[in-house]
Structures are given as structure tokens and as C-alpha cells.
Design a protein around this motif. Structure first.
Motif, PDB file in Angstrom:
ATOM      1  N   MET A 148       0.849  -1.187   0.000  1.00  0.00           N
ATOM      2  CA  MET A 148       0.000   0.000   0.000  1.00  0.00           C
ATOM      3  C   MET A 148       0.890   1.244   0.000  1.00  0.00           C
ATOM      4  O   MET A 148       1.849   1.344   0.715  1.00  0.00           O
ATOM      5  N   SER A 149       0.552   2.212  -0.868  1.00  0.00           N
ATOM      6  CA  SER A 149       1.324   3.444  -0.907  1.00  0.00           C
ATOM      7  C   SER A 149       1.068   4.250   0.353  1.00  0.00           C
ATOM      8  O   SER A 149       0.032   4.117   0.998  1.00  0.00           O
ATOM      9  N   ASP A 150       1.994   5.102   0.679  1.00  0.00           N
ATOM     10  CA  ASP A 150       1.882   5.869   1.922  1.00  0.00           C
ATOM     11  C   ASP A 150       1.386   7.272   1.603  1.00  0.00           C
ATOM     12  O   ASP A 150       2.160   8.135   1.191  1.00  0.00           O
ATOM     13  N   LEU A 151       0.089   7.490   1.797  1.00  0.00           N
ATOM     14  CA  LEU A 151      -0.486   8.810   1.584  1.00  0.00           C
ATOM     15  C   LEU A 151      -0.722   9.538   2.901  1.00  0.00           C
ATOM     16  O   LEU A 151      -1.360  10.579   2.922  1.00  0.00           O
ATOM     17  N   ALA A 152      -0.202   8.981   3.985  1.00  0.00           N
ATOM     18  CA  ALA A 152      -0.463   9.545   5.310  1.00  0.00           C
ATOM     19  C   ALA A 152      -0.169  11.043   5.398  1.00  0.00           C
ATOM     20  O   ALA A 152      -0.956  11.781   5.997  1.00  0.00           O
ATOM     21  N   PRO A 153       0.933  11.549   4.839  1.00  0.00           N
ATOM     22  CA  PRO A 153       1.193  12.989   4.946  1.00  0.00           C
ATOM     23  C   PRO A 153       0.114  13.850   4.300  1.00  0.00           C
ATOM     24  O   PRO A 153      -0.068  15.004   4.668  1.00  0.00           O
ATOM     25  N   LEU A 154      -0.629  13.286   3.320  1.00  0.00           N
ATOM     26  CA  LEU A 154      -1.652  14.064   2.628  1.00  0.00           C
ATOM     27  C   LEU A 154      -2.986  14.085   3.359  1.00  0.00           C
ATOM     28  O   LEU A 154      -3.802  14.979   3.148  1.00  0.00           O
ATOM     29  N   LEU A 155      -3.229  13.099   4.205  1.00  0.00           N
ATOM     30  CA  LEU A 155      -4.566  12.898   4.747  1.00  0.00           C
ATOM     31  C   LEU A 155      -5.026  14.014   5.669  1.00  0.00           C
ATOM     32  O   LEU A 155      -6.220  14.161   5.911  1.00  0.00           O
ATOM     33  N   THR A 156      -4.107  14.787   6.192  1.00  0.00           N
ATOM     34  CA  THR A 156      -4.483  15.907   7.057  1.00  0.00           C
ATOM     35  C   THR A 156      -4.574  17.225   6.295  1.00  0.00           C
ATOM     36  O   THR A 156      -4.912  18.252   6.886  1.00  0.00           O
ATOM     37  N   GLU A 157      -4.290  17.204   4.999  1.00  0.00           N
ATOM     38  CA  GLU A 157      -4.363  18.426   4.202  1.00  0.00           C
ATOM     39  C   GLU A 157      -5.824  18.837   4.032  1.00  0.00           C
ATOM     40  O   GLU A 157      -6.659  18.021   3.638  1.00  0.00           O
ATOM     41  N   PRO A 158      -6.176  20.104   4.318  1.00  0.00           N
ATOM     42  CA  PRO A 158      -7.583  20.522   4.257  1.00  0.00           C
ATOM     43  C   PRO A 158      -8.189  20.450   2.862  1.00  0.00           C
ATOM     44  O   PRO A 158      -9.406  20.346   2.723  1.00  0.00           O
ATOM     45  N   HIS A 159      -7.342  20.515   1.830  1.00  0.00           N
ATOM     46  CA  HIS A 159      -7.860  20.488   0.456  1.00  0.00           C
ATOM     47  C   HIS A 159      -8.206  19.078  -0.009  1.00  0.00           C
ATOM     48  O   HIS A 159      -8.921  18.900  -0.997  1.00  0.00           O
ATOM     49  N   LEU A 160      -7.721  18.049   0.686  1.00  0.00           N
ATOM     50  CA  LEU A 160      -7.909  16.671   0.233  1.00  0.00           C
ATOM     51  C   LEU A 160      -9.289  16.162   0.638  1.00  0.00           C
ATOM     52  O   LEU A 160      -9.679  16.226   1.797  1.00  0.00           O
ATOM     53  N   LEU A 161     -10.038  15.630  -0.329  1.00  0.00           N
ATOM     54  CA  LEU A 161     -11.354  15.073  -0.056  1.00  0.00           C
ATOM     55  C   LEU A 161     -11.316  13.551  -0.035  1.00  0.00           C
ATOM     56  O   LEU A 161     -11.827  12.918   0.892  1.00  0.00           O
ATOM     57  N   LEU A 162     -10.718  12.939  -1.059  1.00  0.00           N
ATOM     58  CA  LEU A 162     -10.721  11.483  -1.194  1.00  0.00           C
ATOM     59  C   LEU A 162      -9.319  10.976  -1.472  1.00  0.00           C
ATOM     60  O   LEU A 162      -8.579  11.572  -2.257  1.00  0.00           O
ATOM     61  N   ALA A 163      -8.964   9.866  -0.836  1.00  0.00           N
ATOM     62  CA  ALA A 163      -7.707   9.180  -1.135  1.00  0.00           C
ATOM     63  C   ALA A 163      -7.998   7.696  -1.311  1.00  0.00           C
ATOM     64  O   ALA A 163      -8.500   7.044  -0.391  1.00  0.00           O
ATOM     65  N   VAL A 164      -7.730   7.190  -2.506  1.00  0.00           N
ATOM     66  CA  VAL A 164      -7.749   5.747  -2.759  1.00  0.00           C
ATOM     67  C   VAL A 164      -6.297   5.308  -2.642  1.00  0.00           C
ATOM     68  O   VAL A 164      -5.456   5.681  -3.444  1.00  0.00           O
ATOM     69  N   ASP A 165      -6.006   4.533  -1.622  1.00  0.00           N
ATOM     70  CA  ASP A 165      -4.620   4.302  -1.206  1.00  0.00           C
ATOM     71  C   ASP A 165      -4.213   2.841  -1.409  1.00  0.00           C
ATOM     72  O   ASP A 165      -4.525   1.978  -0.596  1.00  0.00           O
ATOM     73  N   GLY A 166      -3.552   2.564  -2.530  1.00  0.00           N
ATOM     74  CA  GLY A 166      -3.009   1.234  -2.797  1.00  0.00           C
ATOM     75  C   GLY A 166      -4.057   0.136  -2.797  1.00  0.00           C
ATOM     76  O   GLY A 166      -3.817  -0.961  -2.289  1.00  0.00           O
ATOM     77  N   VAL A 167      -5.211   0.395  -3.415  1.00  0.00           N
ATOM     78  CA  VAL A 167      -6.337  -0.533  -3.335  1.00  0.00           C
ATOM     79  C   VAL A 167      -6.207  -1.673  -4.353  1.00  0.00           C
ATOM     80  O   VAL A 167      -5.946  -1.445  -5.535  1.00  0.00           O
ATOM     81  N   THR A 168      -6.403  -2.880  -3.858  1.00  0.00           N
ATOM     82  CA  THR A 168      -6.489  -4.074  -4.699  1.00  0.00           C
ATOM     83  C   THR A 168      -7.855  -4.704  -4.500  1.00  0.00           C
ATOM     84  O   THR A 168      -8.343  -4.801  -3.370  1.00  0.00           O
ATOM     85  N   VAL A 169      -8.485  -5.082  -5.608  1.00  0.00           N
ATOM     86  CA  VAL A 169      -9.735  -5.840  -5.584  1.00  0.00           C
ATOM     87  C   VAL A 169      -9.484  -7.128  -6.352  1.00  0.00           C
ATOM     88  O   VAL A 169      -9.219  -7.104  -7.551  1.00  0.00           O
ATOM     89  N   ASP A 170      -9.557  -8.241  -5.648  1.00  0.00           N
ATOM     90  CA  ASP A 170      -9.226  -9.543  -6.220  1.00  0.00           C
ATOM     91  C   ASP A 170     -10.488 -10.402  -6.313  1.00  0.00           C
ATOM     92  O   ASP A 170     -11.098 -10.739  -5.300  1.00  0.00           O
ATOM     93  N   PHE A 171     -10.890 -10.718  -7.552  1.00  0.00           N
ATOM     94  CA  PHE A 171     -12.030 -11.602  -7.787  1.00  0.00           C
ATOM     95  C   PHE A 171     -11.508 -12.989  -8.139  1.00  0.00           C
ATOM     96  O   PHE A 171     -11.246 -13.297  -9.300  1.00  0.00           O
ATOM     97  N   ASP A 172     -11.313 -13.822  -7.121  1.00  0.00           N
ATOM     98  CA  ASP A 172     -10.859 -15.201  -7.341  1.00  0.00           C
ATOM     99  C   ASP A 172      -9.617 -15.269  -8.226  1.00  0.00           C
ATOM    100  O   ASP A 172      -9.541 -16.053  -9.175  1.00  0.00           O
ATOM    101  N   GLY A 173      -8.646 -14.437  -7.922  1.00  0.00           N
ATOM    102  CA  GLY A 173      -7.387 -14.459  -8.651  1.00  0.00           C
ATOM    103  C   GLY A 173      -7.262 -13.415  -9.741  1.00  0.00           C
ATOM    104  O   GLY A 173      -6.156 -13.128 -10.209  1.00  0.00           O
ATOM    105  N   PHE A 174      -8.397 -12.818 -10.154  1.00  0.00           N
ATOM    106  CA  PHE A 174      -8.350 -11.731 -11.139  1.00  0.00           C
ATOM    107  C   PHE A 174      -8.358 -10.400 -10.401  1.00  0.00           C
ATOM    108  O   PHE A 174      -9.307 -10.090  -9.678  1.00  0.00           O
ATOM    109  N   LYS A 175      -7.319  -9.619 -10.598  1.00  0.00           N
ATOM    110  CA  LYS A 175      -7.206  -8.344  -9.894  1.00  0.00           C
ATOM    111  C   LYS A 175      -7.804  -7.228 -10.740  1.00  0.00           C
ATOM    112  O   LYS A 175      -7.162  -6.685 -11.634  1.00  0.00           O
ATOM    113  N   ALA A 176      -9.056  -6.894 -10.424  1.00  0.00           N
ATOM    114  CA  ALA A 176      -9.731  -5.817 -11.135  1.00  0.00           C
ATOM    115  C   ALA A 176      -9.081  -4.473 -10.815  1.00  0.00           C
ATOM    116  O   ALA A 176      -9.035  -3.572 -11.652  1.00  0.00           O
ATOM    117  N   LEU A 177      -8.612  -4.323  -9.583  1.00  0.00           N
ATOM    118  CA  LEU A 177      -7.739  -3.211  -9.192  1.00  0.00           C
ATOM    119  C   LEU A 177      -6.496  -3.825  -8.583  1.00  0.00           C
ATOM    120  O   LEU A 177      -6.573  -4.791  -7.831  1.00  0.00           O
TER     121      LEU A 177
END
Length: 257
Positions: free
Chosen positions: A1-30
Motif C-alpha cells: 500500500m502506498s503511503d499517503l499519510a502525509p496528505l490525509l491531514t491536508e484541508p484540500h484533500l477530499l478522497l484518497a484511494v490508497d493502494g487498493v487491490t480488488v481480487d475476484f478469485d485471482g483476477f485483480k480488477a484493481l
């Protein structure tokens, strides 16, 4: 997972998708995908079929569970929250196929979307709040349907239904709007009008648009993120993305000159 921790307290930041993996029975959609979106900004996500664009939206809204990584919204980890809780926190999604209520009028569709009090008896015979009606009247003007407010939604043309559903998403007052192929089935004139509509939402809302129509994307003139095989590929302006040889090879389908 990437380290976005320094950004998470920034007031301008709304959403952070942080190193997300979605695995469907071996197929990684993300596959270790990361993305950040600032408050009030416009972001466009593109990529070939199967790149993971819709899965990204599904993961943000809680329809699909990440097998690794996290989704952080307004500084809160929402990765494991159910969809209704995520919606309550200020994220709303429009799907590719319009999901309007065809037997109700344009006005009633928007009034239902605008209701802050969603207890079941609130929808039966109780006069809508003045502020909700004022907001809906403003949205009707924004989406260009003020003169058709009493038409049944099922009688609208396809493009008008798309605009109505965008209006319904706006009516929720969500901080982040997810728009999945909002110009699907539209002609050039309707597409251009939709681009104008979406650009006008910036500032009041952050908007994430999933699309593949490069003409529409150019009209949006937002920052573009390119996905490929569930991974982050490139990010930049439309001009930068168009001239990038790697993007051309995997998405635009032409050789770099």
C-alpha cells in the motif's frame, strides 16, 4: 500500500484511494491502485475496457470490498463501511444507465433526491421543506429542465434523463459526485451541453467522471487519470495525456509519432 499519510491531514484533500487491490478469485480488477481528489475539483478517469474504472467507483461507494489498501474520505477510513453509510457521509453515484423513477414527474424525482429527512412517512403527503424546493428549482435551471418539471420522467428523451439523474445526484448535496459515462447514448450537441453542466458543478462539489469519449473529455478540461489493467498508468492534462506514447499504445490505439 502506498503511503499517503502525509496528505490525509491536508484541508484540500477530499478522497484518497490508497493502494487498493480488488481480487475476484485471482483476477485483480484493481491492483495497488492509488488516486487522490481535492475538494471541489474535477477528475476524469479513462482507460480501455476492463481497465477497472467501474470497479474503482464500486469500491469507493462500498459496493465492492477492497482486498487490500484503503479508501479515505474526509480523513476517515471508509473502506469497510456499508454503501448507505458512505452515501450518508457525502458520496453519491450516477450509473451509466439512467435510474430515474419513470412514473414520477421530473420535479418529484428531484424532490425525493433532495430530502434530508428520509424516514418512510416523510415521503407521503408531507409538504417538502421550503429550502428543498428552492434548491430543486435551482437545479432544474442548472440541468435545463425547468420548463419540463411536471413531465413524467419516463417521457423524457434519453439525454434529458441523463441530465435529470445528474440533477438528482446534485440534489443530495454530496461532496463527491461519481458520474459513470454520463454521455452514453448522446449525440454531439447533448454531449457538449453535458460537459458545460459538469464543469459548472466544480467548486460546490468534487466530481469524478468515468468516460472514454475523448471529445467529451477535452470539453471537460479536467485533470485526467489513465488506468490500465487495474493499475495507475498516467495522470495529467488532456494535452499531456494525448501526446503520451504509453497512453497512445494502450488506450488511444495509435502509435506515437
Amino acid at each position: 500500500m502506498s503511503d499517503l499519510a502525509p496528505l490525509l491531514t491536508e484541508p484540500h484533500l477530499l478522497l484518497a484511494v490508497d493502494g487498493v487491490t480488488v481480487d475476484f478469485d485471482g483476477f485483480k480488477a484493481l491492483n495497488g491502485f492509488s488516486l487522490t481528489i481535492d475538494r471541489g475539483s474535477l477528475r476524469v478517469v479513462i482507460g480501455p475496457n476492463g481497465a477497472g474504472k467501474s470497479t474503482l467507483c464500486d469500491t469507493i461507494i462500498g459496493r465492492v470490498r477492497a482486498t487490500d489498501g484503503r479508501v479515505v474520505f474526509k480523513g476517515e477510513d471508509i473502506t469497510q463501511l456499508p454503501e448507505f453509510e458512505i452515501v450518508r457521509r457525502g458520496i453519491c453515484r450516477k450509473f451509466q444507465t439512467p435510474g430515474v423513477l419513470p412514473s414520477l414527474s421530473v420535479l418529484d424525482n428531484l424532490l425525493i433526491a433532495a430530502q434530508k429527512d428520509r424516514r418512510w412517512w416523510r415521503s407521503f403527503g408531507v409538504a417538502e421543506a421550503v429550502e428543498e424546493r428552492e434548491k430543486v428549482d435551482e437545479i432544474l435551471e442548472t440541468i435545463g429542465l425547468a420548463d419540463r418539471s411536471h413531465i413524467l420522467a419516463g417521457e423524457l428523451a434519453h439525454g434529458e434523463k441523463q441530465w435529470l439523474e445528474i440533477g438528482m445526484v446534485v440534489a443530495t448535496d454530496a461532496d463527491l459526485l461519481l458520474l459513470d459515462e454520463p454521455t452514453a447514448g448522446m449525440g454531439p450537441a447533448e454531449t457538449s451541453r453535458t460537459a458545460d453542466l459538469i464543469r459548472g458543478l466544480q467548486g460546490r462539489h468534487a466530481v469524478l467522471v468515468i468516460d472514454h469519449d475523448m471529445s467529451f473529455i477535452e470539453q471537460l478540461n479536467g485533470r485526467v487519470t489513465v488506468m490500465h489493467m487495474g493499475q495507475f498508468l498516467k495522470e495529467g492534462s488532456v494535452a499531456e495525456i494525448r501526446k503520451d506514447p504509453e497512453v497512445a499504445a494502450v488506450y488511444l490505439g495509435r502509435a506515437a509519432e
